[in-house]
Scaffold this motif. Structure first.
Motif, PDB file in Angstrom:
ATOM      1  N   LEU B 148       1.220  -0.668   0.039  1.00 45.48           N
ATOM      2  CA  LEU B 148      -0.265   0.237   0.219  1.00 45.48           C
ATOM      3  C   LEU B 148       1.097   2.026  -0.036  1.00 45.48           C
ATOM      4  O   LEU B 148       1.857   0.995   0.590  1.00 45.48           O
ATOM      5  N   ARG B 149       0.661   2.537  -0.837  1.00 44.98           N
ATOM      6  CA  ARG B 149       1.162   3.222  -0.997  1.00 44.98           C
ATOM      7  C   ARG B 149       0.890   5.223  -1.055  1.00 44.98           C
ATOM      8  O   ARG B 149      -0.837   4.821  -1.292  1.00 44.98           O
ATOM      9  N   ARG B 150       0.862   6.052  -0.475  1.00 41.35           N
ATOM     10  CA  ARG B 150       0.349   7.125  -0.162  1.00 41.35           C
ATOM     11  C   ARG B 150       0.198   7.862  -1.387  1.00 41.35           C
ATOM     12  O   ARG B 150      -0.770   8.652  -1.004  1.00 41.35           O
ATOM     13  N   SER B 151       0.972   7.574  -1.739  1.00 41.96           N
ATOM     14  CA  SER B 151       0.787   7.985  -3.462  1.00 41.96           C
ATOM     15  C   SER B 151      -0.328   7.944  -5.152  1.00 41.96           C
ATOM     16  O   SER B 151      -0.634   8.506  -5.751  1.00 41.96           O
ATOM     17  N   ALA B 152      -1.708   6.696  -4.096  1.00 41.02           N
ATOM     18  CA  ALA B 152      -2.479   6.373  -5.584  1.00 41.02           C
ATOM     19  C   ALA B 152      -3.620   6.091  -4.863  1.00 41.02           C
ATOM     20  O   ALA B 152      -4.401   6.118  -5.232  1.00 41.02           O
ATOM     21  N   ALA B 153      -4.085   7.704  -4.681  1.00 40.31           N
ATOM     22  CA  ALA B 153      -5.381   8.421  -3.835  1.00 40.31           C
ATOM     23  C   ALA B 153      -6.040   9.388  -5.312  1.00 40.31           C
ATOM     24  O   ALA B 153      -5.031   9.668  -6.054  1.00 40.31           O
ATOM     25  N   GLN B 154      -7.089   8.887  -5.650  1.00 40.89           N
ATOM     26  CA  GLN B 154      -7.188   9.669  -6.781  1.00 40.89           C
ATOM     27  C   GLN B 154      -8.533  10.084  -6.676  1.00 40.89           C
ATOM     28  O   GLN B 154      -9.412  10.197  -5.402  1.00 40.89           O
ATOM     29  N   VAL B 155      -8.802  11.496  -7.155  1.00 43.15           N
ATOM     30  CA  VAL B 155      -9.719  12.124  -7.204  1.00 43.15           C
ATOM     31  C   VAL B 155     -10.390  10.875  -7.891  1.00 43.15           C
ATOM     32  O   VAL B 155     -11.943  10.434  -8.198  1.00 43.15           O
ATOM     33  N   GLY B 156     -12.103  11.608  -6.395  1.00 45.08           N
ATOM     34  CA  GLY B 156     -13.211  10.461  -6.492  1.00 45.08           C
ATOM     35  C   GLY B 156     -13.302   9.266  -5.591  1.00 45.08           C
ATOM     36  O   GLY B 156     -14.776   9.299  -5.097  1.00 45.08           O
ATOM     37  N   ASP B 157     -12.033   9.166  -5.131  1.00 44.62           N
ATOM     38  CA  ASP B 157     -12.187   8.586  -3.828  1.00 44.62           C
ATOM     39  C   ASP B 157     -12.673   8.524  -2.387  1.00 44.62           C
ATOM     40  O   ASP B 157     -13.053   9.915  -2.431  1.00 44.62           O
ATOM     41  N   GLU B 158     -12.758   7.795  -1.990  1.00 45.02           N
ATOM     42  CA  GLU B 158     -13.478   7.886  -0.544  1.00 45.02           C
ATOM     43  C   GLU B 158     -12.949   8.257   0.402  1.00 45.02           C
ATOM     44  O   GLU B 158     -11.484   6.942   0.479  1.00 45.02           O
ATOM     45  N   VAL B 159     -12.551   8.155   1.438  1.00 40.17           N
ATOM     46  CA  VAL B 159     -11.612   8.097   2.496  1.00 40.17           C
ATOM     47  C   VAL B 159     -12.331   7.828   3.944  1.00 40.17           C
ATOM     48  O   VAL B 159     -13.244   7.934   4.378  1.00 40.17           O
ATOM     49  N   TRP B 160     -11.321   6.742   4.166  1.00 41.79           N
ATOM     50  CA  TRP B 160     -12.048   6.182   5.211  1.00 41.79           C
ATOM     51  C   TRP B 160     -10.621   6.036   6.231  1.00 41.79           C
ATOM     52  O   TRP B 160      -9.580   6.221   6.700  1.00 41.79           O
ATOM     53  N   PRO B 277     -11.721   3.174  -3.788  1.00 39.00           N
ATOM     54  CA  PRO B 277     -12.825   4.148  -5.163  1.00 39.00           C
ATOM     55  C   PRO B 277     -14.388   3.968  -4.311  1.00 39.00           C
ATOM     56  O   PRO B 277     -14.965   3.242  -3.652  1.00 39.00           O
ATOM     57  N   ALA B 278     -15.018   5.532  -5.214  1.00 34.68           N
ATOM     58  CA  ALA B 278     -16.654   5.473  -4.652  1.00 34.68           C
ATOM     59  C   ALA B 278     -16.940   4.523  -4.288  1.00 34.68           C
ATOM     60  O   ALA B 278     -17.388   3.765  -5.261  1.00 34.68           O
ATOM     61  N   GLY B 279     -18.077   4.052  -3.666  1.00 33.40           N
ATOM     62  CA  GLY B 279     -18.663   2.679  -3.530  1.00 33.40           C
ATOM     63  C   GLY B 279     -18.374   1.080  -3.175  1.00 33.40           C
ATOM     64  O   GLY B 279     -19.437   0.513  -2.742  1.00 33.40           O
ATOM     65  N   ALA B 280     -17.025   1.336  -2.935  1.00 33.23           N
ATOM     66  CA  ALA B 280     -16.392   0.520  -2.386  1.00 33.23           C
ATOM     67  C   ALA B 280     -16.890   0.155  -0.924  1.00 33.23           C
ATOM     68  O   ALA B 280     -16.898   1.142  -0.039  1.00 33.23           O
ATOM     69  N   THR B 281     -16.610  -1.228  -0.013  1.00 30.44           N
ATOM     70  CA  THR B 281     -16.892  -0.911   0.853  1.00 30.44           C
ATOM     71  C   THR B 281     -14.965  -1.451   1.174  1.00 30.44           C
ATOM     72  O   THR B 281     -14.260  -2.449   0.718  1.00 30.44           O
ATOM     73  N   PRO B 282     -15.343  -0.890   3.016  1.00 31.54           N
ATOM     74  CA  PRO B 282     -13.695  -2.127   3.458  1.00 31.54           C
ATOM     75  C   PRO B 282     -14.024  -3.208   3.810  1.00 31.54           C
ATOM     76  O   PRO B 282     -15.553  -3.440   3.959  1.00 31.54           O
TER      77      PRO B 282
END
Lengths: 324, 324
Positions: B148-160, B277-282
């Motif tokens: 897992l990396r810090r650099s892989a966030a994308q616009v539209g992702d949800e933050v958990w 990703p938006a809508g994905a569940t943890p």
């Protein structure tokens, strides 16, 4: 870089340490480094700390402090027969440690990590109200199952050592301002051995599959050979007149300023001490980067004995490098 | 163990640390540890230092100091999605650090290394005239290419975020003797969050192949999400009323002793903050060992904004965890 200015933690990392970072460091912007070992190799890991006022003088040049810290860690890899892959640096600086000090510290790392092929994998920076505390963890790799060990010496093996012994302890005395009855150029050379040891990495690699037991000389030749003896369940004899000495150490000996017991007890030489089956020859100097000398043999029993002319035993001194 | 007695360095290692040693440590009698990574996995390496008077109080229980030091390192492995393999310990103790202190310190390590499956691989002991300085290097492994990396966030992702936020900074205030207007049992719970964080290792493993970006909350939720934003070249919005709070933190909030800006700025929670990703569940709570809460989203731009009711922006505070 200003002498007095102090950048913030993240700016210091970006300015001074990011240029040192390996691809494995992920730009020093992640929580950890990720490293793929070479197929068929195992990972070798070692860590060593240096504390201001204990392992270095607070006014020592920062680049030399950095280089020695990296080198003593690489020396442990050499003793295992490993080749370096990289290192982690955990540093606690005081509030008075300016950017200029850290810039020079990083310059020392830059020089040596290029020289030895061990780039920065990651680290941590903290503050301390006490002396500067620096820890490096060195990461190397060695062919699976082939790491050199302290525990593999056998009775009848011959004991070898690289380079010359005792220079570092004399260099420490030079650093403290003691006169050793030798010319300035010799004193400077001894000081360099104390401040900037050379990890015997090429020799360590050349000993893989050839040496039985190996260790690096950090506590002192007699103490470190003692570690081999303890781990292997054997004893050892060192012939005093075979211990390889530099011209500078010979001059100090001739001037009556040291004796062989001090030289074999002195720490910080970072030569390799190893055993070979009787009659075996060490790696070529050309391949190993350093000459090796046969100084004694492994015997039944326990402990290390230092033998003078005619087999007369010379009393060993306790090393000064016990921290507690 | 006597309160005042002080064993020598080698005796201390044999007495207190050899029982903690993994096979990879080679009995703690060699120059380095040797570790074979699991085929198909890469090595993950991180290091963290704790200094007396900076990262812990000199009179904190030694076992809790040890456990926190190991846990903050394991938390970095969790943030990378790695599973622990072992650790190296570099310790600089004062001449006043008695064997009883070290025995309790080792007891803390013993408890936690069993709990988290991370035995001792090796280390170094030194003396210091200053505060106790302790560095752990944690070694883990993750499926090759899957860290897992810090650099892989994308616009539209949800933050958990996992668990609850802000407990550790309140626990630090409890440790300093501040009254938070809450019952003693709640204060004790907050103190425990400060002194003994829980690395979210199961969650980190469950996020491999599922999360985009991840980090552990060590500098504070807002600052650490800011690290994700900086590394990913994006911005983020946190909904203040979504930030998960413990009953104790809610009580302190209700008593007017804290505010949400302090809670999201406070360090040392060691929860995981990640984007999906938006809508994905943890991952299921059962699999991850901890519940996760959706607190916001990744947006174009830069930096982290904390939004209150009606989208009104709440000013963020600088974290107190900048060491310089």
């Amino acid at each position: 870089v200003s002498e007095t200015k102090s950048l913030g933690e993240f700016e210091r990392i970006a300015t001074f340490f990011a240029p040192l970072a390996a691809p494995e460091a992920l730009g020093l912007t992640d929580d950890a480094a990720v490293m793929a070992p070479t197929p068929g190799f195992e990972i070798v890991l070692t860590t060593d700390t240096m504390i201001g006022g204990v392992h270095f003088f607070p006014d020592d040049p920062p680049d030399l402090i950095a280089r020695k810290l990296l080198r003593v860690n690489l020396s442990d890899l050499a003793a295992m027969g490993a080749r370096p892959r990289g290192y982690l640096l955990a540093s606690a600086w005081t509030r008075d440690t300016g950017d200029a000090w850290i810039a020079r510290f990083a310059e020392g790392l830059a020089a040596d990590q290029k020289l030895f092929g061990a780039p920065l994998f990651g680290g941590d920076t903290a503050a301390t109200d006490g002396p500067i505390a620096l820890t490096i963890t060195a990461i190397g790799e060695v062919e699976a199952g082939k790491a050199l060990r302290r525990s593999a010496a056998q009775v009848g093996d011959e004991v070898w050592v690289s380079g010359t012994i005792g220079d570092a302890v004399l260099g420490l005395r030079v650093r403290k301002g003691e006169a050793l009855g030798i010319v300035d150029a010799s004193a400077t050379g001894l000081l360099a051995r104390h401040q900037l040891p050379t990890p015997r990495l090429a020799l360590g690699r050349a000993l893989v599959g050839r040496a039985r037991a190996a260790i690096d000389v950090s506590d002192g030749l007699a103490a470190d050979l003692g570690h081999i003896c303890e781990a292997s369940g054997v004893g050892a004899e060192i012939m005093a007149d075979r211990v390889p000495l530099s011209p500078a150490a010979r001059a100090a000996l001739g001037a009556g300023k040291t004796d062989v017991a001090e030289l074999v007890a002195g720490g910080d030489d970072y030569e390799l001490c190893f055993t070979l089956p009787a009659g075996a020859t060490p790696p070529d100097t050309a391949a190993a980067g350093i000459a090796c000398t046969k100084i004694g043999r492994i015997v039944a029993g326990a402990g290390v004995r230092l033998l003078g002319t005619g087999g007369r035993e010379i009393a060993l001194r306790r090393t000064g490098f016990r921290h507690f």
